[in-house]
Design a protein around this motif. Sequence first.
Motif, mmCIF file in Angstrom:
data_model
loop_
_atom_site.group_PDB
_atom_site.id
_atom_site.type_symbol
_atom_site.label_atom_id
_atom_site.label_comp_id
_atom_site.label_asym_id
_atom_site.label_seq_id
_atom_site.Cartn_x
_atom_site.Cartn_y
_atom_site.Cartn_z
ATOM 1 N N VAL A 143 0.784 -1.237 0.000
ATOM 2 C CA VAL A 143 0.000 0.000 0.000
ATOM 3 C C VAL A 143 0.817 1.289 0.000
ATOM 4 C CG1 VAL A 143 -2.014 -1.110 1.062
ATOM 5 C CG2 VAL A 143 -0.315 0.007 2.519
ATOM 6 N N VAL A 144 2.089 1.222 0.303
ATOM 7 C CA VAL A 144 2.917 2.439 0.313
ATOM 8 C C VAL A 144 3.706 2.492 -0.985
ATOM 9 C CG1 VAL A 144 4.770 3.694 1.466
ATOM 10 C CG2 VAL A 144 3.088 2.429 2.830
ATOM 11 N N GLY A 145 3.393 3.491 -1.798
ATOM 12 C CA GLY A 145 4.076 3.662 -3.075
ATOM 13 C C GLY A 145 5.035 4.831 -3.038
ATOM 14 N N GLU A 146 5.798 4.969 -4.082
ATOM 15 C CA GLU A 146 6.764 6.070 -4.167
ATOM 16 C C GLU A 146 6.077 7.429 -4.059
ATOM 17 O OE1 GLU A 146 10.079 5.993 -3.941
ATOM 18 O OE2 GLU A 146 9.676 3.879 -3.560
ATOM 19 N N GLU A 147 4.851 7.540 -4.563
ATOM 20 C CA GLU A 147 4.129 8.807 -4.491
ATOM 21 C C GLU A 147 3.778 9.202 -3.055
ATOM 22 O OE1 GLU A 147 1.133 5.516 -4.961
ATOM 23 O OE2 GLU A 147 3.041 5.982 -5.910
ATOM 24 N N ASP A 148 3.830 8.232 -2.134
ATOM 25 C CA ASP A 148 3.553 8.503 -0.720
ATOM 26 C C ASP A 148 4.772 9.043 0.021
ATOM 27 O OD1 ASP A 148 0.840 7.540 -0.675
ATOM 28 O OD2 ASP A 148 1.668 5.516 -0.813
ATOM 29 N N ARG A 149 5.956 8.848 -0.551
ATOM 30 C CA ARG A 149 7.202 9.254 0.108
ATOM 31 C C ARG A 149 7.319 10.769 0.136
ATOM 32 N NH1 ARG A 149 8.751 4.759 2.813
ATOM 33 N NH2 ARG A 149 8.609 2.968 1.440
ATOM 34 N N GLY A 150 7.655 11.270 1.314
ATOM 35 C CA GLY A 150 7.774 12.715 1.472
ATOM 36 C C GLY A 150 6.443 13.391 1.741
ATOM 37 N N VAL A 151 5.347 12.642 1.591
ATOM 38 C CA VAL A 151 4.018 13.187 1.848
ATOM 39 C C VAL A 151 3.447 12.527 3.108
ATOM 40 C CG1 VAL A 151 1.689 13.513 0.917
ATOM 41 C CG2 VAL A 151 3.656 13.529 -0.622
ATOM 42 N N ARG A 152 3.215 11.222 3.031
ATOM 43 C CA ARG A 152 2.689 10.480 4.174
ATOM 44 C C ARG A 152 3.754 9.643 4.873
ATOM 45 N NH1 ARG A 152 -1.843 10.640 0.813
ATOM 46 N NH2 ARG A 152 -1.401 8.828 -0.445
ATOM 47 N N PHE A 153 4.816 9.345 4.159
ATOM 48 C CA PHE A 153 5.884 8.508 4.702
ATOM 49 C C PHE A 153 7.231 9.094 4.310
ATOM 50 C CE2 PHE A 153 2.258 5.755 3.989
ATOM 51 C CZ PHE A 153 2.135 5.126 5.213
ATOM 52 N N ALA A 154 8.208 8.891 5.182
ATOM 53 C CA ALA A 154 9.573 9.315 4.879
ATOM 54 C C ALA A 154 10.186 8.339 3.875
ATOM 55 C CB ALA A 154 10.401 9.341 6.158
ATOM 56 N N GLU A 155 11.320 8.720 3.349
ATOM 57 C CA GLU A 155 12.058 7.815 2.468
ATOM 58 C C GLU A 155 12.473 6.588 3.282
ATOM 59 O OE1 GLU A 155 12.567 8.091 -0.819
ATOM 60 O OE2 GLU A 155 11.319 9.885 -0.730
ATOM 61 N N PRO A 156 12.554 5.420 2.644
ATOM 62 C CA PRO A 156 12.980 4.224 3.372
ATOM 63 C C PRO A 156 14.392 4.392 3.929
ATOM 64 C CG PRO A 156 12.230 3.656 1.146
ATOM 65 C CD PRO A 156 12.274 5.150 1.233
ATOM 66 N N VAL A 157 14.632 3.749 5.055
ATOM 67 C CA VAL A 157 15.948 3.721 5.682
ATOM 68 C C VAL A 157 16.545 2.358 5.369
ATOM 69 C CG1 VAL A 157 17.167 3.724 7.890
ATOM 70 C CG2 VAL A 157 15.266 5.312 7.505
ATOM 71 N N HIS A 158 17.761 2.337 4.878
ATOM 72 C CA HIS A 158 18.404 1.064 4.540
ATOM 73 C C HIS A 158 18.662 0.257 5.807
ATOM 74 C CE1 HIS A 158 20.807 -1.948 2.589
ATOM 75 N NE2 HIS A 158 21.738 -1.764 3.524
ATOM 76 N N VAL A 159 18.265 -0.999 5.765
ATOM 77 C CA VAL A 159 18.559 -1.944 6.853
ATOM 78 C C VAL A 159 19.096 -3.219 6.215
ATOM 79 C CG1 VAL A 159 16.804 -1.012 8.416
ATOM 80 C CG2 VAL A 159 16.216 -2.885 6.900
ATOM 81 N N PRO A 160 19.892 -3.974 6.942
ATOM 82 C CA PRO A 160 20.413 -5.229 6.383
ATOM 83 C C PRO A 160 19.269 -6.174 6.017
ATOM 84 C CG PRO A 160 21.534 -4.675 8.434
ATOM 85 C CD PRO A 160 20.404 -3.714 8.291
ATOM 86 N N SER A 161 19.438 -6.920 4.941
ATOM 87 C CA SER A 161 18.388 -7.828 4.476
ATOM 88 C C SER A 161 18.066 -8.912 5.496
ATOM 89 C CB SER A 161 18.776 -8.455 3.141
ATOM 90 O OG SER A 161 19.979 -9.183 3.283
ATOM 91 N N ARG A 162 19.000 -9.217 6.377
ATOM 92 C CA ARG A 162 18.768 -10.240 7.405
ATOM 93 C C ARG A 162 18.245 -9.659 8.716
ATOM 94 N NH1 ARG A 162 23.598 -14.658 6.903
ATOM 95 N NH2 ARG A 162 23.060 -15.307 4.796
ATOM 96 N N ALA A 163 17.918 -8.387 8.717
ATOM 97 C CA ALA A 163 17.409 -7.746 9.933
ATOM 98 C C ALA A 163 16.077 -8.372 10.337
ATOM 99 C CB ALA A 163 17.240 -6.248 9.697
ATOM 100 N N GLN A 164 15.760 -8.235 11.602
ATOM 101 C CA GLN A 164 14.478 -8.714 12.123
ATOM 102 C C GLN A 164 13.335 -8.054 11.342
ATOM 103 O OE1 GLN A 164 15.793 -11.274 13.824
ATOM 104 N NE2 GLN A 164 14.302 -10.955 15.424
ATOM 105 N N PRO A 165 12.182 -8.727 11.247
ATOM 106 C CA PRO A 165 11.053 -8.151 10.500
ATOM 107 C C PRO A 165 10.637 -6.766 10.998
ATOM 108 C CG PRO A 165 10.638 -10.458 10.972
ATOM 109 C CD PRO A 165 11.888 -10.080 11.720
ATOM 110 N N GLY A 166 10.678 -6.541 12.306
ATOM 111 C CA GLY A 166 10.299 -5.224 12.830
ATOM 112 C C GLY A 166 11.237 -4.130 12.362
ATOM 113 N N VAL A 167 12.518 -4.429 12.311
ATOM 114 C CA VAL A 167 13.510 -3.465 11.833
ATOM 115 C C VAL A 167 13.273 -3.183 10.345
ATOM 116 C CG1 VAL A 167 15.984 -3.096 11.443
ATOM 117 C CG2 VAL A 167 15.180 -4.118 13.592
ATOM 118 N N ARG A 168 12.958 -4.221 9.571
ATOM 119 C CA ARG A 168 12.684 -4.037 8.139
ATOM 120 C C ARG A 168 11.409 -3.221 7.925
ATOM 121 N NH1 ARG A 168 13.572 -9.667 7.737
ATOM 122 N NH2 ARG A 168 11.561 -9.893 6.703
#
Length: 177
Positions: A143-168
């Motif tokens: 449900v979160v698309g690129e058009e939502d970034r900067g408006v309703r959501f911040a840009e994604p923060v890079h996390v390691p691919s093996r991070a816990q689901p909550g961190v991702r």
Amino acid sequence: MSAGELLERSLAYTLGSVADVGSVGLGRETPCAPWDLRELLGHLDDSLDALYEGLAGARIGLFPHADRVCGFRARARAVLGAWAAGPPEDVLVGERPLDVRVMAAVGAVEITVHGWDVARACGQRRPIPDGLAAELLSVAQCVVGEEDRGVRFAEPVHVPSRAQPGVRLLGFLGRSS
């Protein structure tokens, strides 16, 4: 996990986060910039009101209620009661129909992530449970698309691919855990 289970688990998680709100100042910063804790709690109240309106009345108004007092526990009970009573299949958001399961799943994302925000503002370290976070990450990615970034959501923060689901999940929604 069903949408109702997601909603129930997200509310339970967030109830734990709001438990310590009385011990801190409501002007505290939150990870959900630019809102302070008071504004974030007001937003959570608006979200629960919208969920309740959709579940109990099959229609969500487009404007939040003007009177705002933080009664998260009472609102959470009302939302769960409306779900248990048997929600409608579709909810009107303005004039647009929305499947009630989608509304509940998106609401669960909102409630859980803002519950994490509240916990952080209160100085708590409350990781989002892995099973809940994994389910919510799937919803958020739909449900979160690129058009939502900067408006309703911040840009994604890079996390390691093996991070816990909550961190991702938090990273996807622009938060650093």
